[in-house]
Motif scaffolding. Structure first.
Motif, short mmCIF file in Angstrom:
data_model
loop_
_atom_site.label_atom_id
_atom_site.label_comp_id
_atom_site.label_asym_id
_atom_site.label_seq_id
_atom_site.Cartn_x
_atom_site.Cartn_y
_atom_site.Cartn_z
N MET A 124 9.87 -0.18 -0.74
CA MET A 124 8.52 -0.34 0.45
C MET A 124 7.80 -0.97 -1.26
N SER A 125 6.79 -1.89 -0.50
CA SER A 125 5.64 -2.03 -1.54
C SER A 125 4.28 -2.01 -0.40
N VAL A 126 3.38 -1.72 -1.62
CA VAL A 126 1.62 -1.50 -0.99
C VAL A 126 0.89 -2.00 -1.72
N ARG A 127 0.15 -3.30 -1.90
CA ARG A 127 -0.86 -4.69 -2.50
C ARG A 127 -2.27 -4.29 -1.90
N PRO A 128 -3.13 -3.79 -2.08
CA PRO A 128 -4.47 -4.60 -1.91
C PRO A 128 -4.80 -6.00 -1.69
N ALA A 129 -4.92 -6.83 -0.91
CA ALA A 129 -5.21 -7.63 0.00
C ALA A 129 -6.71 -7.63 -0.42
N TRP A 130 -7.56 -7.45 0.42
CA TRP A 130 -8.69 -7.35 -0.30
C TRP A 130 -9.86 -6.04 -0.01
N GLU A 131 -11.08 -5.81 0.27
CA GLU A 131 -12.04 -5.13 -0.10
C GLU A 131 -13.13 -5.56 0.94
N VAL A 132 -14.31 -5.03 1.43
CA VAL A 132 -15.08 -5.34 2.12
C VAL A 132 -16.49 -3.99 1.77
N ARG A 133 -17.20 -4.20 1.25
CA ARG A 133 -18.14 -2.10 0.80
C ARG A 133 -19.43 -2.96 1.90
N GLU A 134 -20.37 -2.09 2.42
CA GLU A 134 -21.08 -2.27 3.80
C GLU A 134 -21.65 -0.97 3.76
N ASP A 135 -22.61 -0.55 3.42
CA ASP A 135 -23.09 0.49 3.89
C ASP A 135 -22.61 1.52 2.37
N GLY A 136 -22.39 1.72 1.47
CA GLY A 136 -22.12 2.62 0.79
C GLY A 136 -20.61 3.37 1.36
N HIS A 137 -19.65 2.39 2.14
CA HIS A 137 -18.79 2.41 2.46
C HIS A 137 -17.69 0.97 2.86
N ARG A 138 -16.43 2.02 2.23
CA ARG A 138 -15.56 0.83 1.60
C ARG A 138 -14.73 0.64 3.10
N THR A 139 -14.07 -0.84 3.44
CA THR A 139 -13.19 -1.13 4.04
C THR A 139 -11.98 -1.33 3.16
N SER A 140 -10.97 -1.32 3.08
CA SER A 140 -9.85 -1.78 2.72
C SER A 140 -8.54 -2.29 3.42
N TRP A 141 -8.29 -3.52 3.09
CA TRP A 141 -6.70 -3.91 3.53
C TRP A 141 -5.66 -3.65 2.66
N PHE A 142 -4.23 -3.58 3.05
CA PHE A 142 -3.36 -3.55 2.14
C PHE A 142 -2.43 -4.78 3.05
N ASP A 143 -1.66 -5.09 1.78
CA ASP A 143 -0.40 -5.67 2.39
C ASP A 143 0.61 -4.51 2.04
N VAL A 144 1.53 -4.45 3.24
CA VAL A 144 2.78 -3.10 3.03
C VAL A 144 4.08 -3.54 3.72
N ARG A 145 4.83 -4.01 2.45
CA ARG A 145 6.29 -4.57 2.98
C ARG A 145 7.64 -3.28 4.00
N LEU A 146 8.00 -3.80 3.89
CA LEU A 146 9.21 -2.53 3.91
C LEU A 146 10.30 -3.76 4.31
N CYS A 147 11.53 -2.84 3.05
CA CYS A 147 12.73 -3.68 3.27
C CYS A 147 13.89 -2.86 3.23
N PHE A 148 14.45 -3.09 4.43
CA PHE A 148 15.93 -2.07 4.23
C PHE A 148 17.20 -2.81 4.73
N GLY A 149 17.89 -1.65 3.65
CA GLY A 149 19.69 -2.47 3.14
C GLY A 149 20.19 -3.23 3.62
N ASP A 150 20.08 -3.46 5.06
CA ASP A 150 20.48 -4.24 6.07
C ASP A 150 20.00 -5.73 6.43
N GLY A 151 19.02 -5.50 5.17
CA GLY A 151 18.30 -7.19 5.53
C GLY A 151 17.13 -7.70 6.15
N ALA A 152 16.61 -6.11 6.85
CA ALA A 152 15.73 -6.72 7.90
C ALA A 152 14.40 -6.49 6.74
N GLY A 153 13.57 -6.37 7.51
CA GLY A 153 11.93 -6.31 6.87
C GLY A 153 10.46 -6.48 7.70
#
Length: 154
Positions: A1-30
């Protein structure tokens, strides 16, 4: 499993962040997930899976990504009660300099080759450096004799 930040938006002192998450399984599924972390909590914005997920798998998808996503947000694991708080900047993992660093680069490179994965990408993930910087580290490991030469000398 890997987690990478994609982008972030700051508004009124709050942050909203998007992350790309990738799960890879032993049988080749993802599974590729676009997850959103905001002050209101965590939500899933997009899911792509090969083969497609069943409804039962979709219901446990949040459990699969919850812990690693909270760790990537800097809030610790979900089990420890950490709340998702995105860091102000992405911290690079500590990587030793000099001979020790070159030796570790060579180990990462060889381990990825043995697993049939991209060795440069493995060094990039391990060091937190860009592709160009990782290639320089690999060249340094070659020059130090930790990796075989790239081309045969004539």
């Amino acid at each position: 499993m890997s987690v990478r930040p994609a982008w972030e938006v700051r508004e009124d002192g709050h942050r909203t962040s998007w992350f790309d998450v990738r799960l890879c399984f032993g049988d080749g599924a993802g599974v590729d997930v676009l997850a959103v972390v905001s002050p209101e909590g965590v939500s899933v914005e997009d899911v792509r899976a090969c083969p497609p997920l069943s409804l039962d798998d979709l219901t446990v998808l949040a459990e699969w990504i919850e812990g690693p996503l909270f760790e990537a947000c800097g809030g610790g694991s979900a089990e420890s009660g950490g709340s998702p708080q995105t860091p102000a900047r992405r911290a690079r993992p500590a990587w030793p300099r000099g001979t020790e660093g070159r030796r570790l680069v060579a180990e990462e490179y060889r381990a990825a080759q043995e697993d049939g994965k991209d060795p440069v990408l493995a060094v990039m993930c391990a060091t937190g450096h860009s592709r160009r910087r990782s290639l320089r580290l690999i060249a340094g490991a070659r020059d130090a004799g930790f990796l075989t030469p790239r081309h045969a000398r004539r």
